[in-house]
Scaffold this motif. Structure first.
Motif, PDB file in Angstrom:
ATOM      1  N   SER A 181      -1.060  11.402 -17.377  1.00 54.45           N
ATOM      2  CA  SER A 181      -0.364  10.731 -16.336  1.00 54.45           C
ATOM      3  C   SER A 181       0.337  11.653 -16.251  1.00 54.45           C
ATOM      4  O   SER A 181       0.822  12.805 -16.853  1.00 54.45           O
ATOM      5  CB  SER A 181       0.255   9.468 -16.534  1.00 54.45           C
ATOM      6  N   PRO A 182       0.862  11.990 -14.594  1.00 47.46           N
ATOM      7  CA  PRO A 182       1.364  12.476 -14.024  1.00 47.46           C
ATOM      8  C   PRO A 182       3.192  12.977 -14.701  1.00 47.46           C
ATOM      9  O   PRO A 182       3.242  11.548 -15.630  1.00 47.46           O
ATOM     10  CB  PRO A 182       2.326  12.571 -12.709  1.00 47.46           C
ATOM     11  N   PRO A 183       3.771  13.975 -15.252  1.00 45.23           N
ATOM     12  CA  PRO A 183       5.383  14.868 -15.648  1.00 45.23           C
ATOM     13  C   PRO A 183       5.997  13.497 -15.548  1.00 45.23           C
ATOM     14  O   PRO A 183       6.180  12.912 -14.138  1.00 45.23           O
ATOM     15  CB  PRO A 183       5.032  15.441 -15.837  1.00 45.23           C
ATOM     16  N   ALA A 184       6.675  13.317 -16.868  1.00 43.02           N
ATOM     17  CA  ALA A 184       7.801  12.526 -15.725  1.00 43.02           C
ATOM     18  C   ALA A 184       9.095  13.603 -15.188  1.00 43.02           C
ATOM     19  O   ALA A 184       9.138  14.613 -16.089  1.00 43.02           O
ATOM     20  CB  ALA A 184       8.722  12.300 -17.080  1.00 43.02           C
ATOM     21  N   ALA A 228       3.454  15.486 -19.714  1.00 38.40           N
ATOM     22  CA  ALA A 228       2.697  14.182 -19.061  1.00 38.40           C
ATOM     23  C   ALA A 228       3.746  12.857 -19.581  1.00 38.40           C
ATOM     24  O   ALA A 228       3.807  12.867 -20.758  1.00 38.40           O
ATOM     25  CB  ALA A 228       1.193  13.845 -19.913  1.00 38.40           C
ATOM     26  N   ASN A 229       3.629  11.877 -18.597  1.00 37.54           N
ATOM     27  CA  ASN A 229       4.188  10.762 -18.619  1.00 37.54           C
ATOM     28  C   ASN A 229       3.152   9.838 -19.072  1.00 37.54           C
ATOM     29  O   ASN A 229       2.914   8.493 -18.685  1.00 37.54           O
ATOM     30  CB  ASN A 229       4.499   9.379 -17.158  1.00 37.54           C
ATOM     31  N   GLY A 230       2.407   9.961 -20.530  1.00 34.31           N
ATOM     32  CA  GLY A 230       1.594   9.225 -21.439  1.00 34.31           C
ATOM     33  C   GLY A 230      -0.139   9.772 -20.573  1.00 34.31           C
ATOM     34  O   GLY A 230      -0.078  10.338 -20.016  1.00 34.31           O
ATOM     35  N   ILE A 237      -0.576   7.527 -25.623  1.00 34.00           N
ATOM     36  CA  ILE A 237       0.846   7.757 -25.210  1.00 34.00           C
ATOM     37  C   ILE A 237       1.294   7.190 -24.201  1.00 34.00           C
ATOM     38  O   ILE A 237       0.773   7.458 -23.034  1.00 34.00           O
ATOM     39  CB  ILE A 237       1.237   9.612 -26.073  1.00 34.00           C
ATOM     40  N   SER A 238       2.493   6.554 -24.825  1.00 33.34           N
ATOM     41  CA  SER A 238       2.768   5.427 -24.141  1.00 33.34           C
ATOM     42  C   SER A 238       3.635   5.492 -22.789  1.00 33.34           C
ATOM     43  O   SER A 238       4.119   7.009 -22.681  1.00 33.34           O
ATOM     44  CB  SER A 238       3.214   4.284 -24.741  1.00 33.34           C
ATOM     45  N   PRO A 239       3.617   6.063 -21.531  1.00 36.30           N
ATOM     46  CA  PRO A 239       4.294   5.424 -20.798  1.00 36.30           C
ATOM     47  C   PRO A 239       5.868   5.260 -20.621  1.00 36.30           C
ATOM     48  O   PRO A 239       5.729   4.313 -21.683  1.00 36.30           O
ATOM     49  CB  PRO A 239       3.248   4.945 -18.937  1.00 36.30           C
TER      50      PRO A 239
END
Length: 130
Positions: A14-17, A45-47, A58-60
């Protein structure tokens, strides 16, 4: 790490926080500061989502906040360790604050089984085989 072949995506990142504000908001909702290692992970990465298995390895951040309500009764949660992912069966991967090890928490007997020495080891051992 994310491809098993040229045309098959196994692990979707996922895109980063992207902002510190996102992380501060999450930490406030959770009621604790994230360890620096997890902050770096979420800034990258946000997950990570297993395409084949259809679960968040890896959870968001928003799912980590949702898990707080059912993990709060576990001894040591947030003080000693924090859940950040899942093995695909519902047992969470946990980051231990003291030694930075990664364990798998059994939801049946509440025991922790060490799966990695730290997040780099986790990436090599766990993410590479998803």
């Amino acid at each position: 790490m994310t491809d098993s072949g040229p045309s098959e995506e196994r692990l979707r990142r996922s895109p980063p926080a992207t902002t510190d504000d996102e992380l501060v908001k999450f930490e406030s909702a959770l009621g604790t500061l994230l360890p620096d290692e997890l902050v770096r992970l979420y800034k990258a990465a946000n997950g990570y989502y297993s395409v084949h298995g259809q679960w968040w390895v890896i959870s968001p951040l928003d799912q980590m906040a949702d898990a707080e309500s059912w993990l709060r009764p576990f001894d040591g949660y947030l003080d000693d360790w924090i859940a950040f992912g899942d093995d695909g069966t519902g047992d969470p991967y946990c980051f231990h604050r003291v030694d930075q090890s990664i364990t798998l928490l059994s939801m049946i007997d509440r025991s922790h089984e060490r799966v990695a020495i730290g997040l780099p080891d986790f990436s090599t051992i766990v993410l590479s085989r998803v």
